[in-house]
Motif scaffolding. Structure first.
Motif, PDB file in Angstrom:
ATOM      1  N   LEU A  24       0.828  -1.205   0.000  1.00 30.12           N
ATOM      2  CA  LEU A  24       0.000   0.000   0.000  1.00 30.12           C
ATOM      3  C   LEU A  24       0.861   1.254   0.000  1.00 30.12           C
ATOM      4  N   GLY A  78       0.879  -0.022  -4.552  1.00 31.05           N
ATOM      5  CA  GLY A  78       0.202  -1.213  -5.046  1.00 31.05           C
ATOM      6  C   GLY A  78      -1.179  -1.358  -4.429  1.00 31.05           C
ATOM      7  N   ARG A  79      -1.813  -2.490  -4.697  1.00 32.64           N
ATOM      8  CA  ARG A  79      -3.168  -2.728  -4.194  1.00 32.64           C
ATOM      9  C   ARG A  79      -3.254  -4.111  -3.563  1.00 32.64           C
ATOM     10  N   VAL A  81      -5.361  -7.180  -3.132  1.00 30.62           N
ATOM     11  CA  VAL A  81      -6.507  -7.848  -3.751  1.00 30.62           C
ATOM     12  C   VAL A  81      -7.159  -8.796  -2.753  1.00 30.62           C
ATOM     13  N   ASP A 111      -6.606  -9.884   1.380  1.00 29.40           N
ATOM     14  CA  ASP A 111      -5.872  -9.658   2.622  1.00 29.40           C
ATOM     15  C   ASP A 111      -5.158 -10.931   3.069  1.00 29.40           C
ATOM     16  N   PHE A 150      -1.697  -9.455  -4.236  1.00 27.58           N
ATOM     17  CA  PHE A 150      -1.504  -8.032  -4.468  1.00 27.58           C
ATOM     18  C   PHE A 150      -1.407  -7.751  -5.970  1.00 27.58           C
ATOM     19  N   THR A 151      -1.511  -6.479  -6.323  1.00 27.10           N
ATOM     20  CA  THR A 151      -1.109  -6.036  -7.646  1.00 27.10           C
ATOM     21  C   THR A 151      -0.129  -4.891  -7.481  1.00 27.10           C
ATOM     22  N   PRO A 163       1.797  -1.306  -9.009  1.00 28.79           N
ATOM     23  CA  PRO A 163       1.181  -0.085  -9.545  1.00 28.79           C
ATOM     24  C   PRO A 163       0.708  -0.197 -10.988  1.00 28.79           C
ATOM     25  N   GLY A 218      -0.632  -3.002 -12.171  1.00 31.03           N
ATOM     26  CA  GLY A 218      -1.733  -3.960 -12.203  1.00 31.03           C
ATOM     27  C   GLY A 218      -1.319  -5.408 -12.311  1.00 31.03           C
TER      28      GLY A 218
END
Length: 257
Positions: free
Chosen positions: A52, A56-57, A59, A61, A74-75, A77, A79
């Motif tokens: 984070l 990134g993100r 997807v 937890d 995760f992805t 930045p 994607g």
């Protein structure tokens, strides 16, 4: 899977040792079947916070997978999706670098500098430039870890006569996506070692798959790109020392334990 679970999960094995897995798609995963790249970490929760902070993100937890380990999705930045694995009972693939097992993982990206910053901040990866447009990530000491289960690793690389300093510590490759491929999103891809790339392509087609790139000779290898009947794409690569004159090729060495 636990009794009564609607999901399915199978472990693929060679000689009784784990080499890969095939499972139902998890929540938030792409709708098309894909091969996933996992990175072994000490703490999935700590990595989630770093993702984070680095843009990134998250997807999925971090969550326990029974007593086998703790995982998260995760992805980056751009994607590109990837998984992390905090090992408990299950330590990952037990056989690598031989026909039928994982040989390499690669990030295909349009923002190499951004990727270097992102993954470097997460995992401590540094970059190794092999020339000819080939860049790799390496992690100091990783070769020592691999040598615990593969004592001949450094000898094979030395005998090849082409492995540069630091190559034993390589963990992944960094591949730029060219302008001629505008529709391809950033992604992680996998390469499996095979003993015959041509026979593998022929067999894949007979089983209902599609040969995306016909077998061809490349530096150190003969390889082919295949999509299975559900749409999951992978590279199959045979190590061919006679092709060394074509240049340096990363498929001398696996990047996943």
């Amino acid at each position: 899977m636990p009794p009564g679970s609607a999901a399915k999960y199978f472990i693929a094995r060679l000689r009784g040792c784990d080499v890969a897995a095939v499972g139902s798609q998890s929540e938030g995963a792409p709708r098309t079947a894909v091969w996933n790249t996992y990175v072994w970490v000490e703490s999935a929760d700590e990595i989630a916070a770093k993702v984070l902070n680095a843009g990134g993100r998250v997807v999925m937890d971090p969550a326990d997978v029974v007593d086998a380990g703790r995982s998260a999705v995760f992805t980056d930045p751009e994607g590109a999706a990837f998984f992390v694995w905090q090992a408990k009972r299950h330590k990952g693939a037990r056989i690598v670098n031989e026909p039928g097992s994982l040989n390499f993982n690669s990030l295909n990206t349009r923002d190499a500098e951004g990727a270097k910053s992102f993954y470097g901040s997460l995992f401590g990866w540094e970059t190794l430039d092999l020339g000819g447009g080939i860049e790799m990530w390496w992690l100091p000491g990783y070769g020592d870890f691999l040598a615990q289960s593969d004592p001949e690793l450094r000898k094979r690389q030395a005998d090849s006569g082409a492995a540069p300093e630091g190559f034993a510590d390589v963990v992944a490759t960094l591949n730029p996506i060219g302008d001629v491929q505008p529709d391809i999103p950033a992604n992680w891809s996998v390469t499996f070692a095979v003993d015959d790339a041509d026979a593998t392509a022929e067999r894949a087609a007979a089983l209902g798959g599609r040969v995306v790139v016909a077998p061809f000779d490349a530096p150190w290898v003969r390889m082919t790109v295949i999509t299975d009947p559900q749409g999951a794409t992978f590279t199959a690569s045979k190590f061919v020392p006679e092709n060394q004159g074509l240049g340096i090729q990363p498929d001398l060495h696996v990047n996943a334990a």
